[in-house]
Structure formats: structure tokens, C-alpha cells
Design a protein around this motif. Structure first.
Motif, PDB file in Angstrom:
ATOM      1  N   GLU A  49      -0.328  -0.852 -22.410  1.00 58.43           N
ATOM      2  CA  GLU A  49      -0.436  -0.302 -21.223  1.00 58.43           C
ATOM      3  C   GLU A  49      -1.638   0.691 -21.442  1.00 58.43           C
ATOM      4  OE1 GLU A  49       3.795  -1.573 -21.326  1.00 58.43           O
ATOM      5  OE2 GLU A  49       2.583  -0.348 -22.753  1.00 58.43           O
ATOM      6  N   SER A  50      -2.424   0.688 -20.438  1.00 56.05           N
ATOM      7  CA  SER A  50      -3.434   1.879 -20.134  1.00 56.05           C
ATOM      8  C   SER A  50      -2.828   2.858 -19.261  1.00 56.05           C
ATOM      9  CB  SER A  50      -4.712   1.294 -19.730  1.00 56.05           C
ATOM     10  OG  SER A  50      -4.590   0.787 -18.417  1.00 56.05           O
ATOM     11  N   HIS A  51      -3.469   3.848 -19.337  1.00 54.19           N
ATOM     12  CA  HIS A  51      -3.287   5.007 -18.280  1.00 54.19           C
ATOM     13  C   HIS A  51      -3.332   4.558 -17.123  1.00 54.19           C
ATOM     14  CE1 HIS A  51      -4.175   8.949 -16.249  1.00 54.19           C
ATOM     15  NE2 HIS A  51      -3.217   9.589 -17.335  1.00 54.19           N
ATOM     16  N   THR A  52      -4.425   4.003 -16.698  1.00 46.98           N
ATOM     17  CA  THR A  52      -4.856   3.434 -15.418  1.00 46.98           C
ATOM     18  C   THR A  52      -3.647   2.204 -14.933  1.00 46.98           C
ATOM     19  OG1 THR A  52      -7.237   3.542 -15.881  1.00 46.98           O
ATOM     20  CG2 THR A  52      -6.573   2.010 -13.939  1.00 46.98           C
ATOM     21  N   PHE A  53      -3.225   1.526 -15.787  1.00 48.80           N
ATOM     22  CA  PHE A  53      -2.214   0.703 -15.477  1.00 48.80           C
ATOM     23  C   PHE A  53      -1.091   1.440 -15.057  1.00 48.80           C
ATOM     24  CE2 PHE A  53       1.666  -1.513 -16.568  1.00 48.80           C
ATOM     25  CZ  PHE A  53       1.612  -2.882 -16.095  1.00 48.80           C
ATOM     26  N   LEU A  54      -0.612   2.473 -15.709  1.00 50.84           N
ATOM     27  CA  LEU A  54       0.597   3.248 -15.239  1.00 50.84           C
ATOM     28  C   LEU A  54       0.325   4.093 -13.859  1.00 50.84           C
ATOM     29  CD1 LEU A  54       1.215   5.178 -18.688  1.00 50.84           C
ATOM     30  CD2 LEU A  54       2.448   3.052 -17.709  1.00 50.84           C
ATOM     31  N   CYS A  55      -0.731   4.725 -13.783  1.00 49.91           N
ATOM     32  CA  CYS A  55      -0.991   5.038 -12.206  1.00 49.91           C
ATOM     33  C   CYS A  55      -0.921   3.894 -11.131  1.00 49.91           C
ATOM     34  CB  CYS A  55      -2.456   5.789 -12.441  1.00 49.91           C
ATOM     35  SG  CYS A  55      -2.616   7.060 -13.595  1.00 49.91           S
ATOM     36  N   VAL A  56      -1.491   2.848 -11.420  1.00 47.34           N
ATOM     37  CA  VAL A  56      -1.850   2.034 -10.462  1.00 47.34           C
ATOM     38  C   VAL A  56      -0.372   1.420  -9.967  1.00 47.34           C
ATOM     39  CG1 VAL A  56      -2.587  -0.355 -10.116  1.00 47.34           C
ATOM     40  CG2 VAL A  56      -4.026   1.260 -10.885  1.00 47.34           C
ATOM     41  N   ASN A  57       0.602   1.198 -10.861  1.00 47.05           N
ATOM     42  CA  ASN A  57       1.792   0.545 -10.557  1.00 47.05           C
ATOM     43  C   ASN A  57       2.553   1.775 -10.019  1.00 47.05           C
ATOM     44  OD1 ASN A  57       2.139  -2.303 -11.540  1.00 47.05           O
ATOM     45  ND2 ASN A  57       1.008  -1.216 -13.113  1.00 47.05           N
ATOM     46  N   ALA A  58       2.611   2.776 -10.511  1.00 48.21           N
ATOM     47  CA  ALA A  58       3.458   4.026  -9.960  1.00 48.21           C
ATOM     48  C   ALA A  58       2.999   4.239  -8.410  1.00 48.21           C
ATOM     49  CB  ALA A  58       3.241   5.211 -10.525  1.00 48.21           C
ATOM     50  N   ALA A  59       1.551   4.370  -8.237  1.00 50.20           N
ATOM     51  CA  ALA A  59       1.006   4.437  -6.926  1.00 50.20           C
ATOM     52  C   ALA A  59       1.477   3.394  -5.858  1.00 50.20           C
ATOM     53  CB  ALA A  59      -0.449   4.467  -6.941  1.00 50.20           C
ATOM     54  N   LYS A  60       1.380   2.101  -6.367  1.00 50.24           N
ATOM     55  CA  LYS A  60       1.600   1.024  -5.529  1.00 50.24           C
ATOM     56  C   LYS A  60       3.205   1.184  -5.020  1.00 50.24           C
ATOM     57  CE  LYS A  60      -1.763  -2.702  -7.018  1.00 50.24           C
ATOM     58  NZ  LYS A  60      -1.887  -3.878  -8.020  1.00 50.24           N
ATOM     59  N   SER A  61       3.953   1.548  -5.866  1.00 46.62           N
ATOM     60  CA  SER A  61       5.488   1.477  -5.350  1.00 46.62           C
ATOM     61  C   SER A  61       5.658   2.663  -4.587  1.00 46.62           C
ATOM     62  CB  SER A  61       6.012   1.991  -6.724  1.00 46.62           C
ATOM     63  OG  SER A  61       7.722   1.991  -6.636  1.00 46.62           O
ATOM     64  N   ALA A  62       4.807   3.847  -4.608  1.00 48.59           N
ATOM     65  CA  ALA A  62       5.150   5.016  -3.687  1.00 48.59           C
ATOM     66  C   ALA A  62       4.474   4.441  -2.320  1.00 48.59           C
ATOM     67  CB  ALA A  62       4.396   6.212  -4.428  1.00 48.59           C
ATOM     68  N   LEU A  63       3.300   3.778  -2.431  1.00 49.02           N
ATOM     69  CA  LEU A  63       2.644   3.515  -1.351  1.00 49.02           C
ATOM     70  C   LEU A  63       3.622   2.531  -0.348  1.00 49.02           C
ATOM     71  CD1 LEU A  63      -0.904   2.901  -2.348  1.00 49.02           C
ATOM     72  CD2 LEU A  63      -0.099   4.368  -0.530  1.00 49.02           C
ATOM     73  N   GLU A  64       4.319   1.587  -1.014  1.00 47.06           N
ATOM     74  CA  GLU A  64       5.185   0.656  -0.439  1.00 47.06           C
ATOM     75  C   GLU A  64       6.584   1.341   0.129  1.00 47.06           C
ATOM     76  OE1 GLU A  64       7.817  -3.283  -1.709  1.00 47.06           O
ATOM     77  OE2 GLU A  64       6.479  -2.550  -3.107  1.00 47.06           O
ATOM     78  N   LYS A  65       7.278   2.144  -0.664  1.00 51.17           N
ATOM     79  CA  LYS A  65       8.274   3.039   0.037  1.00 51.17           C
ATOM     80  C   LYS A  65       7.639   3.944   1.128  1.00 51.17           C
ATOM     81  CE  LYS A  65      11.079   3.148  -4.396  1.00 51.17           C
ATOM     82  NZ  LYS A  65      10.168   3.004  -5.392  1.00 51.17           N
ATOM     83  N   ALA A  66       6.780   4.445   1.094  1.00 53.03           N
ATOM     84  CA  ALA A  66       6.333   5.414   1.941  1.00 53.03           C
ATOM     85  C   ALA A  66       5.956   4.584   3.390  1.00 53.03           C
ATOM     86  CB  ALA A  66       4.879   6.209   1.552  1.00 53.03           C
ATOM     87  N   GLY A  67       5.407   3.374   3.145  1.00 53.03           N
ATOM     88  CA  GLY A  67       5.098   2.387   4.322  1.00 53.03           C
ATOM     89  C   GLY A  67       3.752   2.869   4.687  1.00 53.03           C
ATOM     90  N   VAL A  68       2.714   3.394   3.935  1.00 50.39           N
ATOM     91  CA  VAL A  68       1.480   3.700   4.054  1.00 50.39           C
ATOM     92  C   VAL A  68       0.449   2.829   3.340  1.00 50.39           C
ATOM     93  CG1 VAL A  68      -0.096   5.500   3.582  1.00 50.39           C
ATOM     94  CG2 VAL A  68       2.226   6.005   4.045  1.00 50.39           C
ATOM     95  N   THR A  69      -0.594   2.457   3.984  1.00 49.42           N
ATOM     96  CA  THR A  69      -1.533   1.368   3.286  1.00 49.42           C
ATOM     97  C   THR A  69      -2.747   2.387   2.745  1.00 49.42           C
ATOM     98  OG1 THR A  69      -2.619   1.396   5.493  1.00 49.42           O
ATOM     99  CG2 THR A  69      -1.176  -0.136   5.226  1.00 49.42           C
ATOM    100  N   PRO A  70      -3.326   1.750   1.721  1.00 46.49           N
ATOM    101  CA  PRO A  70      -4.470   2.478   0.973  1.00 46.49           C
ATOM    102  C   PRO A  70      -5.456   3.054   2.006  1.00 46.49           C
ATOM    103  CG  PRO A  70      -3.964   0.450  -0.138  1.00 46.49           C
ATOM    104  CD  PRO A  70      -2.958   0.397   1.223  1.00 46.49           C
ATOM    105  N   ASP A  71      -5.931   2.423   2.765  1.00 45.48           N
ATOM    106  CA  ASP A  71      -6.783   2.960   3.905  1.00 45.48           C
ATOM    107  C   ASP A  71      -6.320   4.159   4.674  1.00 45.48           C
ATOM    108  OD1 ASP A  71      -5.140   0.636   5.306  1.00 45.48           O
ATOM    109  OD2 ASP A  71      -6.178   1.738   7.025  1.00 45.48           O
ATOM    110  N   GLU A  72      -5.170   4.504   4.725  1.00 45.34           N
ATOM    111  CA  GLU A  72      -4.856   5.699   5.365  1.00 45.34           C
ATOM    112  C   GLU A  72      -4.609   6.898   4.326  1.00 45.34           C
ATOM    113  OE1 GLU A  72      -1.156   4.834   8.422  1.00 45.34           O
ATOM    114  OE2 GLU A  72      -0.800   3.610   6.480  1.00 45.34           O
ATOM    115  N   ILE A  73      -5.075   6.703   3.239  1.00 47.40           N
ATOM    116  CA  ILE A  73      -5.104   7.977   2.217  1.00 47.40           C
ATOM    117  C   ILE A  73      -6.269   9.040   2.307  1.00 47.40           C
ATOM    118  CG2 ILE A  73      -5.023   8.659  -0.050  1.00 47.40           C
ATOM    119  CD1 ILE A  73      -2.393   7.572   0.775  1.00 47.40           C
ATOM    120  N   GLY A  74      -6.137  10.269   2.517  1.00 48.91           N
ATOM    121  CA  GLY A  74      -7.111  11.288   2.762  1.00 48.91           C
ATOM    122  C   GLY A  74      -7.559  11.799   1.539  1.00 48.91           C
TER     123      GLY A  74
END
Length: 315
Positions: A49-74
Motif C-alpha cells: 500500500e502507498s500513502h495515497t492509497f490509505l488517504c483515498v480509501n479513508a476519504a472515500k469512506s468519510a464522504l460516503e458516511k457524510a453523504g457528501v459528493t467530491p464536487d461539494e468539497i471546498g
């Protein structure tokens, strides 16, 4: 200033687990010695695993739980000292992989183990000036890259992982009332840079760092409680940086915090620096122990030296 609240969390850790018995095959130590002094029994280390891999998967899970889409991130901040690159930043690589908007700030923040807290406060400020009111904050480390396997005092401590939080800024919400501090010290805890000519190994004066931590934690807690006018009883959960179980135990005894109001996962992950606090938050959310309306006092401390605390809530 309008405050922020957490909408969702996520985490990702490497598959490979290194036990204390595994450590005993590398340096002169044993499970009892490590567990008694630190509370650590396992740590996860990256192999593929890479550092980026860890970040991406943690972030995807957080976005899903939040009900927020990537285009809403400021805005996107990654707190780390161990990104895959110095440039491009971990946050920019995360922007690429998630498809975040291109007209937002994405950057890394280095405050060692206090990094996630520094990033939360920075995000609160950024979102107050952003037309988009959701922010992505990630704490991620691949500390196994920085381990000196001949140094028994440090090689047993560190693990890899990432934790993420999607936060929302809204008018009328209270500030997280962050209290933060820094004191330059390149002797107690150090990770040399690329221009020094040194091998990039973590070095640490363990006893002195422990003393710093047991003084910093209550000072941070007292400062936030005073700033917010809250008491220990007003806090639903206490989240501590997972550096050493004894540091947490001392704070728990000092403030008479009941077992149902704090959590330790250092036995499973070791010290994951900037990933430590968001890993705790993510596990607690998944366990249903914190959620909408929960108020948490979060405390961090680490190299720099840096320290900080904040009172955060779930939306």
C-alpha cells in the motif's frame, strides 16, 4: 466565525500486522516489555500500500458516511510527515484520485502527531471564506518508512494508517475553540529532512517526550474547557492522541473520566502520529458510540514540539 461539525469519518490501515513477538525477532525485546511500557501489542505496516492509497480509501469512506459528493468539497488538507512525495503533496494527489474541484486549496500540513487538530482549525478558517461549506481533513502516515530497526526505543512504537473526516461549516454553529501551541525543539523528537545528508529515521528522547506529554495534555484540556465554559461532565467523549497508554491513563485518573467516555486503540495500531485521532473517531462512529449531537474533547501532542486541543461536535 461560523463553526464546523463532523459529518462523517473513515479510515484505512494496511493489511500487514506486526506483533510484539515479530518485533522480538528484530530487536532485543518481548511482548511483556512493550505492552507494559506502551500498551502496544500490534501495529499495521505498509507492504504494497502507498500513502495515497490509505488517504483515498479513508476519504472515500468519510464522504460516503457524510453523504457528501467530491464536487461539494471546498478545501482538502492532509496532515502528514510521510507523504509519498514532497511535491506533489498528498492532498493534491488525493484531489486527483477523488476528482475534487480544481478551484479549491489542497495542501499538506506538518504538525506531527498534532497535525489533524491543526488541520481541523485551519479548515474551519478556510471554510468561512469558501462558497462550498464542506471540507475534507485527512491524517495519514506511513511511519514504517522512517523506522530505525536498530533502535529498540522507537522501532516498537510506530504504525501506518489513515483517518479522514468530512466537516461542514454552518452559520450559528459554535467554533471548535481550538487551543494550539508550538515550541521549536529538534532534539526531543526529530525526523531529518532531505538536505541534511542523514538517513531519514525518527529519533526520540523517550523519557523527556513522555514528561512533555503528561504536562501538555491536562494543560490543553484545561484551556479548552475554560475557553468554552464547559466542564468534564459536559463532554460526551474524550479522544486522545494514541502515543502511550500510560499518558491516557494519567489524564483519565486526573479528570475522573469514566470508562464509557474514553477509548484506546493503541494496542492495535501503535502510534500513527497524525492518523491517530481520526482513526479513533472513525472507530467510535462505526461502533455507534459517537454520532449526531456528540460533543468530543480532542487532545494531541507531538514533534515540533506541538500541542493542541479542541471541542468538536458531530452534525
Amino acid at each position: 466565525m461560523n463553526g464546523i461539525k463532523i459529518r462523517g469519518t473513515g479510515r484505512c490501515v494496511p493489511e500487514h500486522i506486526v506483533t510484539n513477538d515479530d518485533m522480538a525477532k528484530i530487536v532485543e525485546t518481548n511482548d511483556e516489555w512493550i505492552t507494559t511500557r506502551t500498551g502496544i501489542q500490534h501495529r499495521h505496516h505498509c507492504t504494497t500500500e502507498s500513502h495515497t492509497f490509505l488517504c483515498v480509501n479513508a476519504a472515500k469512506s468519510a464522504l460516503e458516511k457524510a453523504g457528501v459528493t467530491p464536487d461539494e468539497i471546498g478545501a482538502c488538507i492532509v496532515a502528514t510527515v510521510t507523504g509519498d512525495n514532497i511535491v506533489p503533496s498528498a492532498a493534491c494527489m488525493l484531489q486527483k484520485e477523488l476528482g475534487l474541484p480544481e478551484d479549491i486549496p489542497c495542501f499538506d500540513l506538518n504538525a506531527a502527531c498534532t497535525g489533524f487538530l491543526f488541520a481541523l482549525h485551519t479548515m474551519e478558517c478556510l471554510l468561512n471564506a469558501s462558497p462550498r461549506k464542506f471540507g475534507l481533513v485527512v491524517g495519514a502516515e506511513v511511519l514504517s518508512r522512517t523506522i530505525n530497526w536498530a533502535d529498540r526505543g522507537t522501532c516498537i512504537l510506530f504504525g501506518d494508517g489513515a483517518g479522514a473526516a468530512v466537516v461542514e461549516c454552518r452559520e450559528g454553529w459554535p467554533s471548535i475553540s481550538a487551543v494550539m501551541g508550538s515550541r521549536g525543539d529538534d532534539e526531543l523528537l526529530r525526523l531529518p529532512g532531505i538536505e541534511t545528508g542523514e538517513r531519514g529515521f525518527i529519533s526520540m528522547e523517550g523519557t523527556k517526550v513522555f514528561k512533555f506529554a503528561v504536562e501538555a495534555v491536562p494543560a490543553c484540556m484545561d484551556a479548552v474547557l475554560k475557553k468554552t465554559g464547559k466542564t468534564v461532565e459536559d463532554v460526551d467523549f474524550f479522544v486522545f492522541h494514541q502515543a502511550n497508554a500510560r499518558i491516557i491513563d494519567l489524564a483519565v485518573r486526573k479528570y475522573h473520566i469514566p470508562p464509557e467516555k474514553y477509548y484506546k486503540n493503541i494496542s492495535e495500531y501503535g502510534n500513527t502520529a497524525a492518523a491517530s485521532i481520526p482513526l479513533v473517531l472513525s472507530e467510535l462512529q462505526d461502533q455507534g458510540r459517537i454520532g449526531p449531537g456528540s460533543r468530543m474533547l480532542v487532545v494531541g501532542f507531538g514533534g515540533g514540539l506541538t500541542w493542541g486541543s479542541a471541542l468538536i461536535e458531530f452534525a
